[in-house]
Design an enzyme around this catalytic site. Structure first.
Site, PDB file in Angstrom:
ATOM      1  N   ASP A  67      -4.801  -8.239  -3.494  1.00 43.99           N
ATOM      2  CA  ASP A  67      -5.108  -8.044  -2.079  1.00 43.99           C
ATOM      3  C   ASP A  67      -6.378  -8.761  -1.613  1.00 43.99           C
ATOM      4  OD1 ASP A  67      -5.036  -7.126   0.502  1.00 43.99           O
ATOM      5  OD2 ASP A  67      -5.235  -5.013   0.048  1.00 43.99           O
ATOM      6  N   HIS A  85       0.827  -1.213   0.000  1.00 46.69           N
ATOM      7  CA  HIS A  85       0.000   0.000   0.000  1.00 46.69           C
ATOM      8  C   HIS A  85       0.868   1.272   0.000  1.00 46.69           C
ATOM      9  CE1 HIS A  85      -3.415  -2.598   0.496  1.00 46.69           C
ATOM     10  NE2 HIS A  85      -3.064  -2.977   1.701  1.00 46.69           N
TER      11      HIS A  85
END
Ligand SMILES: [Zn+2]
Length: 456
Positions: A321, A270
């Site tokens: 993810d 991220h």
């Protein structure tokens, strides 16, 4: 030995025509352009290096679509996480394996040759360890074996509920390990991988986040298993930045770069909320930014500081993810569109002042993804792993384009069905657009989901 013949292929120096390529022991052994196909060759249209999907929590695929109903005043990343915890409380080892197999099949059909499985669901439903401590790791590896995907397995160290060694909450009981049990788990997973999986698969580690580890544990785990790959969630949410700032006197990326030996073996997942200074320092560290644009959009995380990072020469790759949607093309275009929407601009993600966005994103993610997973791939070159994908340039989305426009077409105009063939470490798993074990994997998945939905 396997051989394939491509009308066109993307080599590090540019496009080659009529390329014949041989694969031995999972690696590209010979390459010859401007040649002829030979009997027995697998013939494809346009051959590209296949990408790594550098960040996956496979089991979350099964809850896709369950968290999109707005509840007045209550929706946030943290309420999503509550539902995810309730979901994880129900999963059996068999269900984990069946879901992971479906996820890896979908990744391969979308053009990913490998996956970084950031694996934090370790224990039984009541939080106690299985007799086989690495039971769930073995299940993930079984799914990788069945689908043929190149697995980089990343067991997660998850010890605390928040900065300052806050004790785990009840929803986190299946994740928790102290350092010594975690090291045993990693050793077992490594032994299992060495005995069961192809040589291109590997085991790294993933300290979950600065929230779920302590500075001391982080130092110890790097001492024990720091050779890489090392992945960590960082700076995904403003609340997390605030918590780290208050408890550790620095912003997450700032703290990590100052206190851990972050280098090219690391992948920072991220890294959404960074100042420009953190962004430039992270680029200089050599670590890969593990970007998950579809999930980051779905969870309302925010856009990555992409233009500054690229201008500073930062490495990046993409991951799916939460697996709410597995689509390589969607992942890449969402990354660019997040920048355009924020900046009210077009064609943001190119280094320097001009260039093809599609090529920057595709080739950048191919190189960065391979680096993050510790795979020698991401380029079509002799000696590299045969992580290869073939696409159909005659698809309506691509047929009007010149070769130098094909990656722009792939990223912005095409759907994943342009993928015809895929090789993971030389294993030819997708043919004519379908995974070779599709029927049996789907059957197992439907059975697992039926049982799971009944138990929710
Ligand atoms: Zn994640």
């Amino acid at each position: 030995m396997t051989a394939l013949f491509a009308k066109r292929a993307l080599l590090p120096g540019g496009w080659a025509e009529n390329l014949r390529l041989e694969i031995e022991c999972g690696h590209i052994s010979t390459l010859a352009a401007d040649g002829m196909a030979q009997p027995g060759d697998t013939q494809v249209d346009t051959l590209l290096p296949a990408l790594a999907n550098l960040h996956s929590h496979a089991f979350q695929r099964a809850m896709a679509g369950m968290t999109e109903y707005r509840m007045a005043g209550r929706d946030s990343f943290w309420t999503w996480r509550d539902l995810m915890y309730r979901f994880t409380a129900q999963l059996s080892p068999e269900q984990i394996e069946a879901i992971a197999a479906l996820v890896y099949l979908e990744m391969q059909e979308a053009g990913y040759a490998s996956v970084g499985e950031f694996h934090y669901l370790h224990h039984q439903k009541d939080g106690s360890a299985y007799d086989n401590l690495a039971e769930h790791s073995d299940r993930i590896m079984a799914a990788a074996l069945e689908t043929g995907i190149g697995l980089t397995h990343l067991p997660v160290l998850y010890s605390y509920a928040g900065v300052g060694e806050k004790p785990l909450e009840s929803g986190q009981a299946r994740f928790g390990n102290d350092m010594s049990r975690f090291c045993r788990l990693v050793d077992q997973a490594k032994a299992h991988a060495a005995g069961q999986l192809p040589a291109d698969c590997r085991v790294g580690i993933a300290p979950h986040s600065l929230r779920a580890t302590s500075p001391r544990d982080l130092e110890d785990v790097l001492q024990a298993h720091g050779e890489g790959p090392v992945h960590i969630h960082i700076a995904e949410q403003p609340k997390e930045v605030q918590e780290v700032l208050e408890g550790m006197s620095a912003r997450p990326v700032e703290w990590l770069l100052e206190n851990a030996p972050v280098d090219a073996h690391w992948c920072l997942i991220h890294a959404t909320h960074m100042t420009d200074e953190e962004t430039r320092n992270m680029a200089a560290s050599g670590a890969v930014a593990g970007l998950c644009p579809v999930t980051e959009a779905n969870l309302g995380d925010g856009p990555f500081n992409g233009a500054t990072y690229l201008q500073a020469g930062g490495a990046f790759g993409v991951g799916s993810d939460s697996n709410v949607l597995i689509s390589l093309t969607e992942e890449l275009r969402t990354l660019e569109y997040s920048q355009r929407l924020r900046d009210l601009s077009r064609n943001v993600l190119v280094p320097g002042s001009e260039g093809s966005v599609g090529q920057t994103l595709y080739c950048g993610a191919a190189a960065g993804g391979a680096q993050a997973l510790g795979r020698k791939s991401g380029r079509i070159e002799t000696g590299q792993l045969a992580d290869l994908v073939a696409i159909d340039s005659q698809d309506p989305a691509l047929c009007a384009l010149q070769p130098e426009q094909i990656l722009d077409g792939l990223v912005f105009a095409a759907k994943d069905h342009v993928v015809t063939d895929l090789w993971s470490g030389g294993r030819h798993m997708v043919r004519d657009g379908s995974h070779i074990a599709r029927d049996s994997i789907l059957k197992q998945y439907r059975k697992a989901i039926e049982e799971l939905v009944d138990s929710l």
